[in-house]
Design an enzyme around this catalytic site. Structure first.
Site, PDB file in Angstrom:
ATOM      1  N   HIS A 118       0.818  -1.214   0.000  1.00  0.00           N
ATOM      2  CA  HIS A 118       0.000   0.000   0.000  1.00  0.00           C
ATOM      3  C   HIS A 118       0.855   1.268   0.000  1.00  0.00           C
ATOM      4  CE1 HIS A 118      -3.600  -2.520   1.675  1.00  0.00           C
ATOM      5  NE2 HIS A 118      -3.319  -2.781   0.412  1.00  0.00           N
ATOM      6  N   CYS A 151       6.795  20.931 -11.752  1.00  0.00           N
ATOM      7  CA  CYS A 151       5.595  21.349 -12.492  1.00  0.00           C
ATOM      8  C   CYS A 151       4.628  22.168 -11.642  1.00  0.00           C
ATOM      9  CB  CYS A 151       4.889  20.124 -13.057  1.00  0.00           C
ATOM     10  SG  CYS A 151       3.924  19.218 -11.824  1.00  0.00           S
TER      11      CYS A 151
HETATM   12  P1  OAD Z   1      -7.051  -3.330  10.164  1.00  0.00           P
HETATM   13  O1  OAD Z   1      -7.175  -2.152  11.063  1.00  0.00           O
HETATM   14  O2  OAD Z   1      -8.174  -3.616   9.243  1.00  0.00           O
HETATM   15  O3  OAD Z   1      -6.824  -4.638  11.039  1.00  0.00           O
HETATM   16  C1  OAD Z   1      -5.851  -4.651  12.054  1.00  0.00           C
HETATM   17  C2  OAD Z   1      -5.784  -6.055  12.613  1.00  0.00           C
HETATM   18  O4  OAD Z   1      -4.747  -6.070  13.563  1.00  0.00           O
HETATM   19  C3  OAD Z   1      -7.060  -6.522  13.319  1.00  0.00           C
HETATM   20  O5  OAD Z   1      -7.387  -7.826  12.883  1.00  0.00           O
HETATM   21  C4  OAD Z   1      -6.653  -6.529  14.808  1.00  0.00           C
HETATM   22  O6  OAD Z   1      -7.317  -7.560  15.539  1.00  0.00           O
HETATM   23  C5  OAD Z   1      -5.178  -6.804  14.699  1.00  0.00           C
HETATM   24  N1  OAD Z   1      -4.378  -6.344  15.842  1.00  0.00           N
HETATM   25  C6  OAD Z   1      -4.610  -5.310  16.679  1.00  0.00           C
HETATM   26  N2  OAD Z   1      -3.614  -5.186  17.569  1.00  0.00           N
HETATM   27  C7  OAD Z   1      -2.727  -6.170  17.292  1.00  0.00           C
HETATM   28  C8  OAD Z   1      -1.476  -6.572  17.846  1.00  0.00           C
HETATM   29  N3  OAD Z   1      -0.935  -5.928  18.874  1.00  0.00           N
HETATM   30  N4  OAD Z   1      -0.836  -7.635  17.291  1.00  0.00           N
HETATM   31  C9  OAD Z   1      -1.367  -8.303  16.248  1.00  0.00           C
HETATM   32  N5  OAD Z   1      -2.539  -7.968  15.685  1.00  0.00           N
HETATM   33  C10 OAD Z   1      -3.215  -6.909  16.191  1.00  0.00           C
HETATM   34  O7  OAD Z   1      -5.647  -3.171   9.389  1.00  0.00           O
HETATM   35  P2  OAD Z   1      -5.177  -3.841   8.021  1.00  0.00           P
HETATM   36  O8  OAD Z   1      -5.717  -5.218   7.880  1.00  0.00           O
HETATM   37  O9  OAD Z   1      -3.713  -3.639   7.941  1.00  0.00           O
HETATM   38  O10 OAD Z   1      -5.139   0.457   3.407  1.00  0.00           O
HETATM   39  O11 OAD Z   1      -5.896  -2.891   6.986  1.00  0.00           O
HETATM   40  C11 OAD Z   1      -5.717  -3.121   5.620  1.00  0.00           C
HETATM   41  C12 OAD Z   1      -5.731  -1.833   4.877  1.00  0.00           C
HETATM   42  O12 OAD Z   1      -6.949  -1.103   5.147  1.00  0.00           O
HETATM   43  C13 OAD Z   1      -4.647  -0.843   5.290  1.00  0.00           C
HETATM   44  O13 OAD Z   1      -3.407  -1.105   4.691  1.00  0.00           O
HETATM   45  C14 OAD Z   1      -5.220   0.454   4.827  1.00  0.00           C
HETATM   46  C15 OAD Z   1      -6.632   0.302   5.302  1.00  0.00           C
HETATM   47  O14 OAD Z   1      -7.593   1.041   4.596  1.00  0.00           O
HETATM   48  C16 OAD Z   1      -4.886   1.584   2.748  1.00  0.00           C
HETATM   49  O15 OAD Z   1      -4.723   2.642   3.329  1.00  0.00           O
HETATM   50  C17 OAD Z   1      -4.798   1.397   1.282  1.00  0.00           C
END
Ligand code: OAD
Length: 259
Positions: A126, A163
């Site tokens: 991302h 630009c």
């Molecule tokens: P999310 O916020 O959707 O999910 C975070 C995950 O991390 C959840 O499943 C939590 O349970 C878990 N979590 C929380 N604390 C934790 C810890 N200490 N150790 C391990 N796990 C933990 O984040 P992403 O899945 O990364 O995209 O989100 C995907 C994408 O959605 C991001 O990259 C972003 C967002 O919109 C863009 O900005 C393009």
């Protein structure tokens, strides 16, 4: 999603055995990886960024076109937030694992905490907060930027010296293509997996594609897929193992057992 009642004090032997027995380890990390460094996730109840901010106003090219200072100010605050925190014990454990096994990291995170812990990252799926570029001509921008310690309403983005277009953060916004080199590097790493190799799916809710599809692709290659997350996710059911705990606690234990 259900949050586990308590953090495991030990990681199951089946998990440490799997990592010990692997030649290659593919790490697929999401926002939870950096949570214990103090970087908010997106979807966790109360603390998640998308619980407090509207992604359609902040994370689309259209939002930036309509109100560049509003969008830029939010990313400038996030850059400051990331700059001011440190990699956690989970990031450091993965850097250490690279001395013991062949490790490839493909992350959805736009921070640089894996790198600052000493890992090399094969794919920032991302993009990166800090790889600024012109929104018009895509020229990289390396000039100074003002980074507020608190969210502020508006800051004018820098201007492209080439630009005079507005400079934007190097993240992938909703509706935009992922960087092709990052997709290719991740797919190559998945194709290289063999039975006995391990995929660690760390701290992602597993709902944003294509990243959410990579664990299934790894399964098809015969890899052992291990989820490290305190909560159940969309992809928990397909994983061979689910370690219900925070990354900064679980990963050092895994690496300690492999050492
Ligand atoms: P999310 O916020 O959707 O999910 C975070 C995950 O991390 C959840 O499943 C939590 O349970 C878990 N979590 C929380 N604390 C934790 C810890 N200490 N150790 C391990 N796990 C933990 O984040 P992403 O899945 O990364 O995209 O989100 C995907 C994408 O959605 C991001 O990259 C972003 C967002 O919109 C863009 O900005 C393009």
């Amino acid at each position: 999603m259900t949050i586990a009642d308590e953090t495991p004090t030990t990681v199951p032997e089946s998990v440490t055995d799997a990592v010990r027995g692997a030649r290659r380890v593919l790490v697929l990390s999401g926002a939870g990886m950096s949570a214990e460094s103090g970087v908010p996730t997106f979807r966790d109840a109360q603390t998640g960024l998308w619980e407090q901010f509207d992604p359609s106003e902040l994370a689309t090219a259209e939002a930036f076109r309509l109100d560049p200072p509003f969008v830029w100010a939010w990313y400038a605050w996030r850059m400051r937030l990331v700059r001011d925190v440190e990699p956690n014990a989970g990031h450091r454990a993965l850097a250490e694992l690279a001395d013991l096994r062949e490790v490839t990291i493909a992350t959805q995170n736009v921070d640089d905490l894996h790198e600052r812990a000493g890992s090399s990252v094969a794919a920032h799926l991302h993009g990166s907060l800090f790889e600024l570029r012109c929104s018009e001509c895509a020229t990289p921008y390396a000039g100074d930027v003002e980074l507020p310690a608190e969210p502020v309403e508006r800051i004018d983005p820098p201007t492209c010296p080439r630009c005079e277009g507005e400079v934007r953060p190097g993240v992938v916004w909703f509706g935009e293509m992922l960087p092709v080199p990052a997709i290719e590097a991740t797919e190559r790493a998945i194709e290289a997996l063999e039975p006995g190799d391990v995929v660690l799916v760390i701290g992602t809710s597993g709902i944003v594609y294509p990243a959410a599809g990579y664990p299934a692709m790894a399964l098809a290659e015969g890899a052992t897929v291990i989820e490290i997350n305190p909560a159940d996710t969309e992809i928990s059911d397909m994983c061979h193992h689910h370690v219900r705990g925070p990354a900064a606690q679980v990963l050092p234990r895994v690496v300690e057992a492999v050492r």
